[in-house]
Design a protein around this motif. Structure first.
Motif, mmCIF file in Angstrom:
data_model
loop_
_atom_site.group_PDB
_atom_site.id
_atom_site.type_symbol
_atom_site.label_atom_id
_atom_site.label_comp_id
_atom_site.label_asym_id
_atom_site.label_seq_id
_atom_site.Cartn_x
_atom_site.Cartn_y
_atom_site.Cartn_z
ATOM 1 N N VAL A 135 0.823 -1.208 0.000
ATOM 2 C CA VAL A 135 0.000 0.000 0.000
ATOM 3 C C VAL A 135 0.855 1.255 0.000
ATOM 4 O O VAL A 135 0.557 2.228 -0.708
ATOM 5 N N TYR A 136 1.938 1.245 0.758
ATOM 6 C CA TYR A 136 2.786 2.434 0.852
ATOM 7 C C TYR A 136 3.505 2.713 -0.465
ATOM 8 O O TYR A 136 3.615 3.864 -0.902
ATOM 9 N N VAL A 137 4.007 1.673 -1.106
ATOM 10 C CA VAL A 137 4.662 1.831 -2.403
ATOM 11 C C VAL A 137 3.658 2.332 -3.442
ATOM 12 O O VAL A 137 3.963 3.210 -4.262
ATOM 13 N N THR A 138 2.457 1.777 -3.394
ATOM 14 C CA THR A 138 1.414 2.214 -4.316
ATOM 15 C C THR A 138 1.066 3.678 -4.112
ATOM 16 O O THR A 138 0.891 4.429 -5.080
ATOM 17 N N LEU A 139 0.988 4.098 -2.850
ATOM 18 C CA LEU A 139 0.691 5.499 -2.544
ATOM 19 C C LEU A 139 1.782 6.416 -3.086
ATOM 20 O O LEU A 139 1.491 7.479 -3.645
ATOM 21 N N ILE A 140 3.027 5.998 -2.956
ATOM 22 C CA ILE A 140 4.142 6.793 -3.488
ATOM 23 C C ILE A 140 4.041 6.890 -5.016
ATOM 24 O O ILE A 140 4.266 7.957 -5.603
ATOM 25 N N MET A 141 3.697 5.792 -5.660
ATOM 26 C CA MET A 141 3.543 5.790 -7.122
ATOM 27 C C MET A 141 2.441 6.744 -7.557
ATOM 28 O O MET A 141 2.589 7.490 -8.534
ATOM 29 N N ILE A 142 1.340 6.748 -6.827
ATOM 30 C CA ILE A 142 0.219 7.629 -7.163
ATOM 31 C C ILE A 142 0.609 9.086 -6.966
ATOM 32 O O ILE A 142 0.315 9.960 -7.814
ATOM 33 N N ILE A 143 1.282 9.378 -5.848
ATOM 34 C CA ILE A 143 1.711 10.759 -5.584
ATOM 35 C C ILE A 143 2.684 11.238 -6.652
ATOM 36 O O ILE A 143 2.584 12.376 -7.152
ATOM 37 N N LEU A 144 3.645 10.384 -7.023
ATOM 38 C CA LEU A 144 4.603 10.754 -8.062
ATOM 39 C C LEU A 144 3.905 10.976 -9.395
ATOM 40 O O LEU A 144 4.250 11.909 -10.143
ATOM 41 N N THR A 145 2.930 10.140 -9.698
ATOM 42 C CA THR A 145 2.185 10.282 -10.948
ATOM 43 C C THR A 145 1.502 11.636 -11.045
ATOM 44 O O THR A 145 1.626 12.346 -12.048
ATOM 45 N N TRP A 146 0.790 12.011 -9.992
ATOM 46 C CA TRP A 146 0.080 13.285 -10.001
ATOM 47 C C TRP A 146 1.035 14.470 -9.919
ATOM 48 O O TRP A 146 0.792 15.515 -10.529
ATOM 49 N N THR A 147 2.137 14.317 -9.184
ATOM 50 C CA THR A 147 3.104 15.407 -9.065
ATOM 51 C C THR A 147 3.783 15.685 -10.401
ATOM 52 O O THR A 147 3.893 16.843 -10.835
ATOM 53 N N ILE A 148 4.245 14.632 -11.062
ATOM 54 C CA ILE A 148 4.887 14.802 -12.375
ATOM 55 C C ILE A 148 3.909 15.403 -13.375
ATOM 56 O O ILE A 148 4.259 16.312 -14.140
ATOM 57 N N SER A 149 2.680 14.921 -13.361
ATOM 58 C CA SER A 149 1.663 15.441 -14.280
ATOM 59 C C SER A 149 1.382 16.915 -14.018
ATOM 60 O O SER A 149 1.255 17.712 -14.953
ATOM 61 N N PHE A 150 1.303 17.282 -12.735
ATOM 62 C CA PHE A 150 1.033 18.672 -12.375
ATOM 63 C C PHE A 150 2.181 19.593 -12.791
ATOM 64 O O PHE A 150 1.957 20.647 -13.389
ATOM 65 N N LEU A 151 3.408 19.182 -12.507
ATOM 66 C CA LEU A 151 4.562 20.009 -12.857
ATOM 67 C C LEU A 151 4.698 20.153 -14.368
ATOM 68 O O LEU A 151 5.006 21.241 -14.875
ATOM 69 N N LEU A 152 4.451 19.070 -15.095
ATOM 70 C CA LEU A 152 4.535 19.128 -16.559
ATOM 71 C C LEU A 152 3.465 20.040 -17.141
ATOM 72 O O LEU A 152 3.735 20.842 -18.042
ATOM 73 N N SER A 153 2.244 19.934 -16.623
ATOM 74 C CA SER A 153 1.149 20.768 -17.132
ATOM 75 C C SER A 153 1.371 22.241 -16.823
ATOM 76 O O SER A 153 1.126 23.109 -17.663
ATOM 77 N N ILE A 154 1.860 22.538 -15.619
ATOM 78 C CA ILE A 154 2.162 23.930 -15.248
ATOM 79 C C ILE A 154 3.264 24.489 -16.138
ATOM 80 O O ILE A 154 3.186 25.618 -16.642
#
Length: 313
Positions: A135-154
Motif C-alpha cells: 500500500v505504501y509503495v502504491t501510494l508513493i507511485m500515485i503521488i509521483l504520478t500526479w506530481t509529475i503530471s502537475f509540474l509538466l502541465s504547469i
C-alpha cells in the motif's frame, strides 16, 4: 474593436445554429456521461468493498479518478471553447482547459504505466510481489504520478506563447516549441516503458506455460494460459495505442512543419485519445469478475439496502 466584437458575436450566433453543433453537443454529452458513469462505478467499488482494497486496485482507483475528471472537465470545456468564435472572451478559461487537459491526460497515461509495473512484479516476481508492491509503495507511485503530471502541465501552460489571438479560437492541442517536450515525457517515454514491461511479462508467461506443460503434460492447460495472456496483453496495448498514438504522432509531424496536417484531423485524433478514458474501465475493471459483481450490486442498489462492504466478490 467594437466592430470586431460585433462580428464575432454574430458569427458565434450563426455557428451555434448549425446542425453540426447540435450533433457534436449530443456526442460530447453522451461520451462524458459514459466516462463519468463507468469510472464512478470503479471508484465506488474500490472504496466500498473491502475485498478490493489492494495495491493494484488503488492504482486502478487513481486511474478512474483521472478519467472521470477528463469526462467531467476537459471534454465539456473543450467543446465549448473549440466551437466558440470569440476565443479572446474565454482566454483564461482556455488556459485552464489546457492545464487540466495536460494534467489529466498525462496522469492517465502515467497511471497505466504504474499498473504495468504492478503487473510486472505480480507475474515475473510473484514471491517478492507482496514485499515490493504494498500500500505504501502504491501510494508513493500515485503521488509521483500526479506530481509529475502537475509540474509538466504547469510548465507547458506557463511557457506556452499566445499564438492563437489571430484565429480567435481556442485550440484543443498545443504545438509550439515550448510544448514540444510534453509528448516526450507524457507519452513516448511511458509508452516505451509500458511496451517493454508487457513484452517481458509475455515472455515470462510463456516460460511459465512451458513449465506447466512439462509438469502436467497438458496441452489444454498450456493453450488456455497462453491464449488468456495474449488476449489480455493485446487488449491492454491495443486499446491504449489505438487511442493515443494517432494524436501524438500527428502532433509531432505537425510541429515539424514539414507535413501538412489539417488542424481538424489532429483535433479528431485528440477526441479519440480522450475516449480512452471511457475504455479504461472496460479493460481494467470489467475484465475481472469481482468488479463485474460489484458493479451489479451498485447498479441494482443493493449496497444502499445494508452493509455489504465485506461481501465476497
Amino acid at each position: 474593436m467594437l466592430a470586431d466584437q460585433q462580428l464575432c458575436n454574430d458569427s458565434a450566433q450563426l455557428h451555434g445554429l448549425t446542425l453540426t453543433s447540435y450533433v457534436l453537443d449530443v456526442v460530447v454529452v453522451s461520451l462524458s456521461l459514459l466516462i463519468i458513469c463507468g469510472n464512478l462505478l470503479v471508484i465506488i467499488s474500490v472504496i466500498y468493498f473491502k475485498q478490493l482494497h489492494t495495491p493494484t486496485n488503488y492504482l486502478i482507483l487513481s486511474l478512474a479518478v483521472t478519467d472521470l475528471l477528463v469526462g467531467a472537465l476537459v471534454l465539456p470545456f473543450s467543446t465549448i471553447l473549440s466551437m466558440s468564435s470569440c476565443w479572446y472572451t474565454g482566454y483564461l478559461l482556455c488556459k485552464m482547459r489546457g492545464l487540466f487537459d495536460i494534467l489529466l491526460c498525462t496522469s492517465s497515461i502515467l497511471n497505466l504505466c504504474c499498473i504495468s509495473i504492478d503487473r510486472y512484479y505480480a507475474v515475473c516476481h510473484p514471491l517478492r510481489y507482496a514485499s515490493r508492491i504494498n500500500v505504501y509503495v502504491t501510494l508513493i507511485m500515485i503521488i509521483l504520478t500526479w506530481t509529475i503530471s502537475f509540474l509538466l502541465s504547469i510548465s507547458i501552460t506557463v511557457r506556452e506563447k499566445d499564438e492563437q489571438n489571430h484565429s480567435w479560437r481556442c485550440k484543443i492541442f498545443m504545438s509550439t516549441k515550448e510544448s514540444s517536450p510534453g509528448p516526450i515525457f507524457a507519452f513516448y517515454i511511458p509508452t516505451t516503458l509500458i511496451l517493454a514491461i508487457y513484452f517481458k511479462i509475455l515472455m515470462v508467461a510463456k516460460q511459465q506455460a512451458k513449465r506447466i506443460k512439462s509438469t502436467l503434460k497438458s496441452e489444454a492447460a498450456l493453450s488456455k494460459m497462453e491464449k488468456k495472456t495474449n488476449i489480455t496483453l493485446a487488449i491492454v496495448l491495443g486499446v491504449f495505442l489505438m487511442c493515443w498514438s494517432p494524436y501524438f504522432l500527428s502532433m509531432g509531424l505537425y510541429s515539424l512543419r514539414r507535413f501538412t496536417i489539417p488542424v481538424v484531423v489532429i483535433e479528431a485524433f485528440k477526441w479519440i485519445g480522450w475516449s480512452n478514458s471511457m475504455l479504461n474501465p472496460l479493460v481494467y475493471a470489467f475484465f475481472y469478475r469481482w468488479f463485474r459483481h460489484a458493479f451489479r450490486m451498485i447498479i441494482s442498489g443493493r449496497i444502499f439496502q445494508g452493509d455489504y462492504s465485506s461481501t465476497s466478490l
